[in-house]
Design an enzyme around this catalytic site. Structure first.
Site, PDB file in Angstrom:
ATOM      1  CG  ASP A 171      -2.298   0.557   0.939  1.00  0.00           C
ATOM      2  OD1 ASP A 171      -2.400   1.397   0.045  1.00  0.00           O
ATOM      3  OD2 ASP A 171      -3.261   0.163   1.633  1.00  0.00           O
TER       4      ASP A 171
ATOM      5  CG  ASP B 266      -9.289   1.972  -1.230  1.00  0.00           C
ATOM      6  OD1 ASP B 266      -8.264   1.857  -1.923  1.00  0.00           O
ATOM      7  OD2 ASP B 266      -9.339   1.644  -0.029  1.00  0.00           O
TER       8      ASP B 266
END
Lengths: 503, 503, 503, 503
Positions: free
Chosen positions: A151, A211
């Site tokens: 991430d 996202d």
């Protein structure tokens, strides 16, 4: 020159792609699996993983290709200063440790994925790997990890151009390679700093957006960047709708190739806020553009209809096609039939698939997407479908006849899906599941016959249902639900005595 | 100050450009030649190159200035670890090796171009030159290479600002210079990081866009960046239409200068998906803005009409004009007569050419472009044509009379082109070709008389056909085909007793 | 916090600006002078400079503050390898050398400016100073140069973010300072990489746009970046119209301060392609935003009307106001009265000037600009004029009465200007000129009385002509020519017994 | 993944945020206080600070949480070369020195803030800290400073990407930490280079825009960047209206978290140019998005109505909510009811608050904002309010009933506010003030009971006034003043026998 379009002279592809992606031999087709984040966030545990893994087996999802069980964020309690600063697994959530979880998952024939972050902290505020790449890679390897989702939070300002971001991500790529264990490397940098330009040489996939959210087309200020320059987004954000991400993908589809994929984020199928038609379109799209297919729902409570969507082998065969070539958007039009979110577009996408007809004509996948409020009849002309082979109908393929196969016509019935679910008795009982019943007997099993082999063998499970034939210069027509998609495989009809010069 | 507009006081140009481009003495006018990519992609071979080279001679294209035969991607099989990691030519495609190919091409009086990439891999996935610049430059020089097209794929994140990109490309430029062999250096970085700012000091040309597509104006999401800020494109992409690239060129035309050119990508003339009018406009435009003129079709099967387009010496004379000054867009208007792609614009471009009248007035090239669906009559006023010399009709040139010469009126007939093709018998037979017939006897031969000399001598082949005279403050009118162009050379009429003060 | 707005409580300015600009003591007010580029380009010579310098004296321009005579590009013939690689002046153009030219100019009481480029070449292709900053600064100092215009061409990729560009320009700044000679340092990097952020600490001014063109509002693709984000322009270009540059200035006016100015490029007044009204507006604007006022025309052939514009002491007094605070755009509206270029806007700008009333209220400059095709009556309310002191009429100044003085009402007549020109007999005859006649006897002479002193003394030449009084909450009205401007100085009326609390 | 949305399954939050912000333990809720800049600019003095501090105590503002008294720019007279180059406080403005001021402020139980700049100069032209971070941090610590506002002017080109800017700001962060004194670190870089990405790991808050102006929605060219990409602003500028900053905030609200906040700039409440409704909306908004609440007015002359706004404990309790989660914009619509600035939008924001009902349902803050010219009735549906928990009404919270509490209904009357002001007799008399009267006896005192504790105890002062109940799938309605806001706290009604499955 940009390598992305296929050049044809007549019907012969003039080049074959070379392996240019990161050299770990993984993700030759887009990775498939499950990740807990979309449904569970930080609420992770050994039980969640092992139960889910078992159900992936029991429900036949493993046999369809879903291979990686991925533990997302929030699994650690920090670093062990007395042990080389290695990460410590949370002993409450994972009392037996990570290696034991990996063992269990491996025992089911599945792969185990984990998560870290190229920053000081993970997005959830746990210890990040920036500066600890080598020790963390070694830890993951020692635990038997097969997959790393990596991430981008709290990256300490190490972003802002391609050189800075790629350099930061390359460190972990090198560390993973140095372990000697093949670990699929999945970049989660949200499309920042154009990862499609540099991701393929250091990793197997890269996120292209913020996202995903369980919504077809709701706008949210926290996921800006829509429209014609959506590929250039310095604020990836989150709560990105399916259509927002599809739009971002439209610009960069050519960057996908075997071993290196555009990642449109994990699936929302089964999470409950979209309609069945929307989930069908969402899944179809992700398959057509070769995104990783990572389920993001709670498998333990999966509704039958969603299991049916995720289990469609004819659609998955598009994703796992050996050509590794993404579909591309051929057109998008705004309409006036606006939905509750004030939006209305119709789109057509198409893309090459490996030929299943034995000839030299690629099969073709065609997607017709209805973003309107109401059901509509949509058309796709051969001229538009094959525009990459020549604009305005000049492509030789336009002069052929094509068998049109509906890839959703053979969708498993809800009754059958429910029966599979019911047949899989107690969670964790590996002796049950669809394989132990007659329910799933005829289903496709990619662990026995790869999609490549199944397609080569013209497996009827993979080719969809013949719906019609389209004549030269003809048009495919489909009635498409609101926010739904029609998805077809086109196969070239035998040309009989048709000679090359006549094309 | 930006150097790009020409300052005039009255009719005298106040400055003469100095040689500031990369100091290799090449591309004093835009390079001309042929490259296999657009038509053949990776399907390359010795035979393709030598056959094509011979036909370039036979069809008189060499005599018109097409000099470089360029082998694009996909020619190697990797590096030879036991020979300094030098690149290995594919022995199947090139059984006699590259030096032999170069020798054959040189024997025909042509130059030999090759391709590599400023990255880890070429776009086709072959070995790239990043990190191997010196050894590769030496290899190219040793093979007798005269031209390097240097691509931008897989650049390992070494992009994102001018310093990073220019630094990467400069390494190869220095390596080429160090070989001692003059090698034309053609940057193929698709306009990323503003190469027009730094390209001229390290190379002879730089691409300004993603890859061209054989289409006049079809939109494709994979080639974004249109409109007013198209010059700022972080995703160059591919499948860029002719008008998309023209638009990108419009902002940066002044960056072109002798030895250093904006490269609008290789020509699509002859590849079959555009109309004759579109190819005429495409070729006219590329000539007027001083793009390299690199044919991109299959010469072996060239239709007569396309040979006629590529063989127009009056248009090529604009490209090869000694002034080395690009035309500029004077106006563009949207109209309502939208074509099949939903587009409709009309444009006028003009630019300075070296005077052929012996006076102190530059000749002028004028392009009227019809992007509408239907034929239209377009007008260009002298005020607009000469706006760089003074806006709103204040330029002194507006007060002169001009001879208007149509540069397409003397286009070779299809019959003549077919005769040339037919006269060139077997491929590879150097004793035939247009020079061996009476067909081409009167054609322009730039290998004997340079365009500069031909213009200075008022060669009628170069000046086009007189169509009319435009009076002071007058207007040029042309009926222009859909997606076509009218192209004129304006020559100042003698002013007789007209005195300077009267201008 | 951004320092740029003036904070007032009631009528008292709460802070006084500190000297933060580059520490060379120069350009305390915007520099004034003449540069040959706009009118002559590369056609430079000793004669041009000395003749022009003499006329600047003779026509009274020197006395109005025009101080620097600046030689632009194209003056060198390269570097002298045997003399420390110092630059060589072109001995044909400057047979006596540069020091002699400087001496002559100094003898007239003027300053001498020169030009170089922070790149490998100058824009005209002559030797640039990149890498030679110290030797060149020393050369300039040795020749007696007082001013350096430092350009941005061929910068070898050393651009792309603020750090790279500022670093490159800082080298020359340091080199100039190291010479010990005060040399005004004028950055000509066309607004690239936000010079308004870093220019003030290394230089005296910085260009904010591509090169100006002698046009009011003609669009040109080669000067893109218009509209709301025009401040962010990666392609400055050239052929920028007056209104294009005004728009770019509108966003960054607050960056101007004593010693450090936004440079809107040299004036076009007198070059012939704009109307008198346009030149008036152009000059008014440049003065109001505190751009350097560098004449760019041929002084030897100046039309009387243009001499009158350039010689308006009331407007120059705005430029040279001791407050050093730029006017700001208060509003801009599009209208339907489009001009020949398809444009139509009206604008109002206002800004603080040092009080000339002895009270604590700043004077105010107000500009009403008519971009329409036709003459229009424009209005400026006190509420809008003083919006910086409180929006929507809440500023205390709105409650005062103001004397309105028209700054163009006392413009020199064409007859007077012609008389001045005629009175200056032979070029180079320093004993003639306006000072030798009765014509210019009453004109303002800033070399004797600075603008600061003149304003403090309420010189009637500087304050314009009283046209009206505006009452509290009132409105100023002006009939403005097409593409013209009305320009006023507002002076607070005595408030008599008005108490502070009543404001 | 981006951490910012809260994931819920049913009603259980699945994760708890970890402490990831800079590790100094400060600003666990958004900092509150007062700064002199907006009202006084450079007109600072010891007296101003101590008088204001006393009034903050006297008026009960301290008790409401306003803790820091911050001295902004213009306080120094340079560096002391003989004392380690440490900064020298201006002895005229601060005759007793800074430590004495700090002592006085500390004696009142308040914190003392100061200002410097990450550049060569402060914005006001005073000595900046770039290159002097350690010595300055030590000086601040030695003086007893508790808070540093750190500005961005004159940064010497050290900007342009995240790495450069974050690196520059990190130096001071490290220096502050090294002092050992907890000093709240407030970045004032105006949103340049995406501080929301890197600010949290080095500081407690970061500005997201140019400087605020005392206006609701006036456009100003000097604060560009509005609309859909306002988050990407290379020219932050100043004179940014409340709505301009609100728009910028809308994109990045998720970046706020305990210890690390988006700073929307200091409050304008009380500065006089906005209406009461506008100040209410401004204050409501800043509280809802968790901006620091730093008063920017002259406390010594505060109008009663403004004291009432700043003293609303029910609104401040939203700001100081223990969840530390910002509200987000759920919708914004343009309307036709344009105001004097030509603008008209309506907006709805909502966000999670810690539950005060003892159940597992978060409370919710709801803001309805009327940007129209006229009063309007606005609606907020539960579906929209809870969209983060599931779009289109799929959130389980939509199926509950909610108590709706108006957070402005209990606003202190102007009479009461005036009484408090009057009761606080002589400035500097610490024995007076609202605590010495019966006026303020019932007011909330956060220095005794934290907001977290007060909320946990269901303090009626913090929960607002019950206005209605909204049923499942229902709608909240409010009549909202022009440029005003309605602000509600929603609390879940007991569900009685409602079972989980029924949700």
């Amino acid at each position: 020159m940009v390598f992305g379009g296929t050049l044809f002279i007549g019907t012969v592809a003039l080049w074959a792609s070379k392996a240019v992606a990161v050299d770990n031999g993984l993700a030759v087709t887009p990775q498939m699996g499950w990740d807990n984040w979309n449904a569970f966030g930080c609420d992770v545990s050994e039980t969640l993983l092992t139960q889910t893994a078992q159900l992936i087996v029991d429900y036949g999802l493993k046999d369809l290709g879903y291979h990686y069980v991925i533990l997302d964020d929030c699994w650690s309690t920090g670093r062990n200063a007395s042990n080389n600063n290695s990460l410590i697994a949370d002993s409450t959530k994972f009392p037996r440790g990570m290696a034991a979880v990996a063992d269990d998952i491996h025992a089911l024939g599945l792969g185990f994925g984990m998560y870290s972050d190229a920053g000081k902290y993970t997005c959830g505020g746990y210890a990040g790997s920036l500066g600890y790449e080598t020790v963390d890679a070694n830890t993951f390897a020692s635990w038997g990890v097969d997959y790393l989702k990596y991430d981008n939070c709290y990256n300490m300002g190490q972003a802002g151009n391609q050189m800075i971001s790629s350099g930061r991500y390359e460190v972990m790529g090198n560390a993973l390679n140095a372990t000697g264990r093949p670990i699929l490397y999945s970049l989660c940098n949200w499309g920042e700093d154009y990862p499609w330009n540099w991701g393929s040489t250091i990793a197997n996939s890269w996120r292209i957006s913020g996202d995903i959210f369980d919504s077809w087309d709701m706008a949210d200020a926290r996921c800006p960047c829509d429209g014609d320059d959506a590929w250039n987004c310095g604020l990836p954000g989150f709560h990105c709708s399916v259509t927002n991400i599809m739009n971002k993908a439209s610009f960069i589809v050519s960057k996908a190739q075997p071993g290196a994929w555009n990642d449109l984020d994990m699936l929302e199928v089964g999470n409950g806020a979209m309609t069945d038609a929307e989930y069908v379109a969402h899944f179809s799209m992700w398959a057509a553009v070769k995104s990783p297919l990572i389920m993001g729902n709670d498998i333990r409570t999966i509704p039958p209809a969603d299991l049916a969507i995720l289990s469609n082998p004819a659609v998955i065969a598009v994703s796992q096609d050996p050509s590794g070539s993404s579909a591309a958007r051929r057109w998008i039009y705004a309409t006036n039939d606006t939905d509750i979110n004030g939006r209305a577009t119709i789109q057509m996408w198409s893309g090459n698939l490996k030929s299943t007809t034995g000839g030299d004509q690629s099969d073709m996948v065609v997607l017709l997407i209805n973003g309107n409020k109401n059901t509509i009849v949509l058309n796709a002309t051969l001229a538009d479908i094959f525009v990459d082979n020549g604009p305005l109908g000049t492509a030789p393929q336009v002069k052929l006849s094509w068998e049109v196969r509906d890839l959703w016509a053979n969708r498993m019935s809800d009754d059958e899906a429910k029966a599979i679910i019911d047949a899989s008795s107690a969670v964790g009982n590996a002796t049950t599941g669809y394989n132990a019943t007659t329910i799933g007997a005829g289903r496709y099993n990619a662990t026995k016959t790869s999609y490549a082999d199944g397609l080569a063998a013209n497996s009827s499970l993979l080719l969809g249902k013949v719906s019609t034939t389209v004549q030269p210069s003809g048009t495919i027509t489909a009635t498409v639900d609101p926010h739904g998609a029609a998805m077809f495989r086109l196969r070239a009809m035998p040309t009989g005595s048709l000679k090359r010069d006549e094309l």
